[in-house]
Design a protein around this motif. Structure first.
Motif, PDB file in Angstrom:
ATOM      1  N   ASP A   1      59.994  60.647  50.971  1.00 18.53           N
ATOM      2  CA  ASP A   1      58.676  60.584  51.603  1.00 18.53           C
ATOM      3  C   ASP A   1      58.710  59.960  52.986  1.00 18.53           C
ATOM      4  O   ASP A   1      57.819  60.212  53.799  1.00 18.53           O
ATOM      5  CB  ASP A   1      57.704  59.803  50.709  1.00 18.53           C
ATOM      6  N   TYR A   2      59.751  59.168  53.278  1.00 10.13           N
ATOM      7  CA  TYR A   2      59.775  58.444  54.550  1.00 10.13           C
ATOM      8  C   TYR A   2      60.980  58.852  55.416  1.00 10.13           C
ATOM      9  O   TYR A   2      60.842  59.646  56.348  1.00 10.13           O
ATOM     10  CB  TYR A   2      59.776  56.932  54.293  1.00 10.13           C
ATOM     11  N   GLU A   3      62.129  58.307  55.113  1.00  4.61           N
ATOM     12  CA  GLU A   3      63.288  58.541  55.983  1.00  4.61           C
ATOM     13  C   GLU A   3      63.704  60.007  56.050  1.00  4.61           C
ATOM     14  O   GLU A   3      64.204  60.480  57.078  1.00  4.61           O
ATOM     15  CB  GLU A   3      64.490  57.698  55.524  1.00  4.61           C
TER      16      GLU A   3
ATOM     17  N   THR B   1      61.117  57.773  47.215  1.00  5.75           N
ATOM     18  CA  THR B   1      60.544  57.095  48.375  1.00  5.75           C
ATOM     19  C   THR B   1      61.286  57.446  49.646  1.00  5.75           C
ATOM     20  O   THR B   1      60.687  57.610  50.711  1.00  5.75           O
ATOM     21  CB  THR B   1      60.553  55.574  48.142  1.00  5.75           C
TER      22      THR B   1
ATOM     23  N   ARG C   1      61.711  62.779  55.345  1.00  5.59           N
ATOM     24  CA  ARG C   1      60.464  63.523  55.101  1.00  5.59           C
ATOM     25  C   ARG C   1      60.590  64.998  55.497  1.00  5.59           C
ATOM     26  O   ARG C   1      60.114  65.873  54.789  1.00  5.59           O
ATOM     27  CB  ARG C   1      59.330  62.859  55.878  1.00  5.59           C
TER      28      ARG C   1
END
Length: 497
Positions: free
Chosen positions: A109-111, A106, A113
């Motif tokens: 995918d976010y922080e 996760t 990316r």
């Protein structure tokens, strides 16, 4: 841990699993006690050997305690050594090379990316490989040290040799001091005994004189009556005269103060003859292998045969030998005896012995100043100026001092004197300030020894001072202060009255 030991089975030494209690009150894992009884064919307790005829019962309290302990242990392991993401609670399986941080899916995918990501095991493998590569020189160095082939091993061997030689020289010097003190003690005791003997001889002479006087009077008393009476007055005068009483004084006693007064100081005064003070001590660690140095570190000479134990850290390629102490601000004076040598160099230079950084000998080196003699010609090391002298000095006095101009600028000068007549030979000016300057000497080939001359010292309030007193060195400043004080006194007197 003590608690975990109490919660462990005596047979398997692990935490109890389905613990049971025997009639002897000892607890074991159910499987452990069954296996034990099967192998031994007896129903005895493995701890106390007591027979247990009844079937063991479950120890529920102990089982609950062990399970609670195991849960708490697992919780602490997850908190401090777990591999779950503290933000998303997912397993950490990736590594962000951009931020140098272990992350979960996760996070990727976010922080992280747009960051460069790689599998965690791959990052670990790469970095372990780098660590091993970084440790390889250390491993090789350790192997070389163990085999005695590394430079540090040579340094260690050289240090041992230095320590042995230095210890031997220390013992030799103290032996000389002990011999001097022993001889001085014997001389002073002999002088005391000699005085006591003289006093005894004088006392014996007086006793003999009195004995003769008594014998003479007694003999005169044996004269016939007429003769005795005629000589009575003369005999009485001789009987009344007692030279012992008239001559007796403090001189008849031992002069203790002469033998004990300032005894240590007097001995120290005589010790100065065998204990000279040298203003410059040469540093043997800066000497090359073709330079021979005296045991007291004050004299050097060029030698063809190299030393048995060469210095493993040669700081200089030349024969330059530095002083052990650098000089900062102030006035510093020392004498170098060059004798009849026709090839030598002396001076000062920037240097840091602690960091093993010393300026190399080079006539054009701006950080090295000195006076060189080459046959009948003299020159400055940092210039191309050559000159001759009508008289060749046998002892060169060097004086390093601070100078300033009218604009407030500061620099240092090095002056060279003929110490025999205190005549100025040459001056090197405009030396920079702010760094220590180390004295140096260079015994050239085919030259005689260069020796530091001991300085004259006096003892004053426990301090060693040079022969020139404070009043002589600062008489101008003292006169100026006194004059200013007198002017102020006159001004205050007029102001008040």
């Amino acid at each position: 841990m003590a608690l975990e030991a109490e919660l462990s089975c005596p047979v398997c030494t692990e935490l109890f699993s389905d613990p049971v209690l025997l009639s002897c009150s000892h607890s074991f894992c159910r499987q452990c006690i069954n296996d034990h009884w099967t192998s031994s064919r007896t129903r005895t307790c493995p701890v106390c050997r007591q027979v247990s005829p009844q079937e063991p019962v479950s120890n529920l309290s102990l089982r609950n305690t062990c399970e609670s302990y195991q849960r708490e242990k697992n919780t602490k392991k997850e908190e401090y050594g777990g591999h779950d993401c503290p933000i998303h609670g997912e397993k950490i399986e990736l590594f962000c090379q951009t931020d140098e941080e272990a992350i979960c899916g996760t996070c990727k995918d976010y922080e992280h990316r747009w960051h460069k990501i790689q599998p965690l095991h791959q990052a670990v493998r790469q970095r372990k490989g780098k660590l091993k590569a970084a440790l390889r020189p250390t491993e090789n160095m350790l192997l070389s040290l163990r085999n005695g082939a590394a430079q540090d091993a040579k340094i260690s061997k050289y240090n041992q040799s230095q320590a042995q030689q230095t210890e031997r020289r220390i013992r030799e010097e103290f032996k000389k001091l002990q011999q001097f003190l022993k001889k001085e003690e014997e001389c002073r005791v002999a002088a005391l005994n000699e005085e006591e003997k003289e006093k005894s001889v004088q006392m014996k002479k007086k006793m003999d004189l009195l004995s003769d006087r008594l014998q003479e009077v007694e003999e005169r008393m044996k004269d016939d009556d007429v003769t005795f009476l005629q000589n009575y007055n003369d005999i009485m005068n001789r009987a009344r005269y007692t030279p012992l009483d008239s001559d007796q004084s403090l001189e008849a006693l031992i002069d203790v103060s002469k033998h004990l007064g300032n005894l240590k100081y007097q001995v120290w005064e005589k010790m100065k003859e065998i204990c000279p003070y040298y203003p410059v001590i040469l540093n043997p660690n800066t000497a090359s292998s073709d330079v021979s140095m005296s045991n007291d570190l004050t004299s050097v000479t060029s030698c063809v045969k190299q030393q048995n134990e060469p210095n493993p850290l040669p700081l200089l390629r030349s024969r330059m030998v530095l002083g052990s102490v650098g000089y900062g601000s102030g006035v510093h004076t020392w004498d170098i005896e060059v004798g009849n040598s026709r090839h030598w160099s002396i001076g000062v230079c920037f240097g840091s012995v602690e960091k093993s950084i010393v300026q190399m000998l080079n006539p054009a080196n701006p950080c090295l100043w000195g006076l060189r003699r080459n046959g009948d010609m003299y020159s400055f090391l940092n210039t191309q100026i050559n000159f001759v002298m009508t008289k060749h000095p046998r002892v060169v006095r060097m004086k390093l001092e601070d100078c300033h101009d009218k604009k407030g600028g500061w620099w240092r000068n090095v002056s060279y004197f003929d110490a025999d007549c205190n005549c100025l030979l040459a001056v090197t000016s405009q030396l920079p300030t702010g760094m220590e300057l180390f004295p140096y000497v260079i015994p050239e080939k085919r030259s005689g020894p260069l020796r530091v001359v001991p300085a004259k010292v006096t003892l004053k309030i426990g301090q060693v001072e040079e022969d020139s007193s404070f009043l002589k060195r600062h008489r101008v400043l003292i006169l100026l202060v006194v004059l200013i004080f007198l002017v102020l006194c006159v001004f205050l007197h007029r102001l008040i009255y």
